[in-house]
Design an enzyme around this catalytic site. Structure first.
Site, PDB file in Angstrom:
ATOM      1  N   LYS A   1       2.034  -3.212   6.782  1.00  9.34           N
ATOM      2  CA  LYS A   1       2.430  -3.385   5.368  1.00  9.34           C
ATOM      3  C   LYS A   1       3.935  -3.133   5.214  1.00  9.34           C
ATOM      4  O   LYS A   1       4.628  -3.860   4.492  1.00  9.34           O
ATOM      5  CB  LYS A   1       1.641  -2.418   4.473  1.00  9.34           C
ATOM      6  CG  LYS A   1       0.161  -2.745   4.361  1.00  9.34           C
ATOM      7  CD  LYS A   1      -0.090  -4.016   3.560  1.00  9.34           C
ATOM      8  CE  LYS A   1      -1.561  -4.243   3.268  1.00  9.34           C
ATOM      9  NZ  LYS A   1      -1.821  -5.557   2.661  1.00  9.34           N
TER      10      LYS A   1
ATOM     11  N   TYR B   1      -1.945  -0.133  10.530  1.00  9.34           N
ATOM     12  CA  TYR B   1      -2.198  -0.819   9.257  1.00  9.34           C
ATOM     13  C   TYR B   1      -1.022  -0.584   8.307  1.00  9.34           C
ATOM     14  O   TYR B   1      -0.439  -1.521   7.756  1.00  9.34           O
ATOM     15  CB  TYR B   1      -3.501  -0.323   8.627  1.00  9.34           C
ATOM     16  CG  TYR B   1      -3.610  -0.648   7.158  1.00  9.34           C
ATOM     17  CD1 TYR B   1      -3.852  -1.957   6.747  1.00  9.34           C
ATOM     18  CD2 TYR B   1      -3.429   0.328   6.177  1.00  9.34           C
ATOM     19  CE1 TYR B   1      -3.922  -2.269   5.391  1.00  9.34           C
ATOM     20  CE2 TYR B   1      -3.499   0.023   4.830  1.00  9.34           C
ATOM     21  CZ  TYR B   1      -3.741  -1.275   4.441  1.00  9.34           C
ATOM     22  OH  TYR B   1      -3.787  -1.592   3.109  1.00  9.34           O
TER      23      TYR B   1
ATOM     24  N   SER C   1       0.826  -1.202   0.000  1.00  5.17           N
ATOM     25  CA  SER C   1       0.000   0.000   0.000  1.00  5.17           C
ATOM     26  C   SER C   1       0.864   1.256   0.000  1.00  5.17           C
ATOM     27  O   SER C   1       1.961   1.262   0.555  1.00  5.17           O
ATOM     28  CB  SER C   1      -0.866  -0.027   1.260  1.00  5.17           C
ATOM     29  OG  SER C   1      -1.337   1.252   1.569  1.00  5.17           O
TER      30      SER C   1
END
Length: 348
Positions: A161, A157, A132
């Site tokens: 990643k 989050y 991402s």
């Protein structure tokens, strides 16, 4: 021999569109999913994948499975001979990750470690990872290219990643037989042109466009716009939105790249153009013919003002570029929303 590709989290939004593109490209996808972000539908097969089968006229192999279940993963790899793995499975809501960081680290990091260990055991050393643009944190410069520093992530989050990218890089460095393509997505929106598969967020949408389309269809009353005092064209946040079908096709080009024994490669998948929240609202009003009421509320923690990609490297090395513009993204999103006003559950 048809090449089998394991797709983890393949019943979700990006996963299901990628499974469709895999079938169209002649691969045999084997999908695992634990229904965390997905409607189950009737019987064992998720509704999204039933519709992929309808659209392609081809069979999808599916098993309900959690990547945290190591024994189940081992069994799966014994049963199938995979040429590569496309890894989507994980928790993905930015706001929730701030409230429940341990859940995000457990599922995203431990799940990926177990997947990589299982791949190693069974000699499957080709991986496409769903990363991402959040790994870039607050942009130091724009457009963002792959050399931009990573790791200054503003939420768990994004950090998960980033940590997974680092793990995969270290693995490719340590074991030269490994090949990995890390795809840094910008903001996927839209749906398959048929209107049969699309994004079906469970609960309140975390992302802008599913929320906008739910306001347009009447499921939600008003859109909250977080902040209108950024230094952007109209004060609202600017993002790079990419059609989900373009994004899905990027995974097919990444599989081809793995065959070159590429080591660890990283690519941005975006359009290179940023649009503000209010520009997106206006584009969706045009596509739907509906007025979309919105109200300005306070900024959200961790949101950056502007973020868009430099997608040149993917074009040079993968031969990939985004084909679809904003009008097409919004038209396809609206077709999906209009045909499925309550998502997959309406016919499930």
């Amino acid at each position: 021999m048809v090449e089998k590709v394991l797709v983890t989290g393949g019943a979700g939004y990006i996963g299901s569109h990628t499974v469709l593109e895999l079938l169209e490209a002649g691969y045999q996808p084997v999908v695992i999913d634990n229904f965390h972000n997905t409607i189950r539908g009737q019987g064992p097969m998720p509704e999204s994948l039933k519709r992929v089968e309808e659209l392609t006229g081809k069979k999808v192999e599916f098993e309900e499975m959690d990547i945290l279940d190591q024994a189940a993963l081992q069994g799966l790899f014994k049963k199938h001979s995979f040429v590569a793995v496309i890894h989507f499975a994980g928790l993905k809501a930015v706001g929730e990750s701030v409230e429940k960081p341990l859940d995000y680290y457990r599922v995203n990091l431990t799940g990926t470690i177990q997947l990589l260990e299982t791949m190693n055991t069974h000699g499957v050393k080709n991986l496409v990872f769903s990363s991402s643009a959040t790994v870039y944190g607050n942009p130091h410069y724009l457009p963002l290219d792959e050399n931009h520093p990573t790791g200054g992530c503003t939420n768990p989050y994004g950090k998960s990643k980033f940590f997974i990218e680092e793990m995969i890089r270290d693995l490719c460095q340590a074991e030269k037989a490994w090949n990995a393509v890390l795809l840094r997505y910008f903001n996927p929106i839209g749906a398959h042109a048929s209107g049969r598969i699309g994004e079906d967020p469970q609960g309140i949408p975390n992302n802008l466009m599913p929320y906008v389309s739910q306001v347009a269809i009447g499921r939600r009353e008003v859109l909250n716009v977080y902040g209108n005092d950024y230094s952007t064209v109209d004060g609202t946040g600017v993002r790079d939105y990419i059609h989900v079908v373009d994004l899905a096709k990027g995974h097919i080009t990444a599989l081809k790249k793995l065959k070159e024994q590429c080591g660890c490669r990283i690519y941005n998948l975006g359009t290179g153009t940023g649009y503000s929240v209010l520009q997106m609202v206006s584009a969706m009003e045009k596509a739907s013919g509906k007025k979309i009421p919105y109200q300005i509320v306070a900024r959200r923690d961790g949101d950056v003002a502007t973020c868009y990609a430099n997608p040149k490297l993917a074009q040079e090395e993968l031969g990939w570029k985004a084909d679809f513009g904003l009008d097409k993204m919004c038209e396809d999103l609206w077709r999906w929303q209009e045909q499925n006003p309550t998502g997959f559950s309406s016919q499930a």
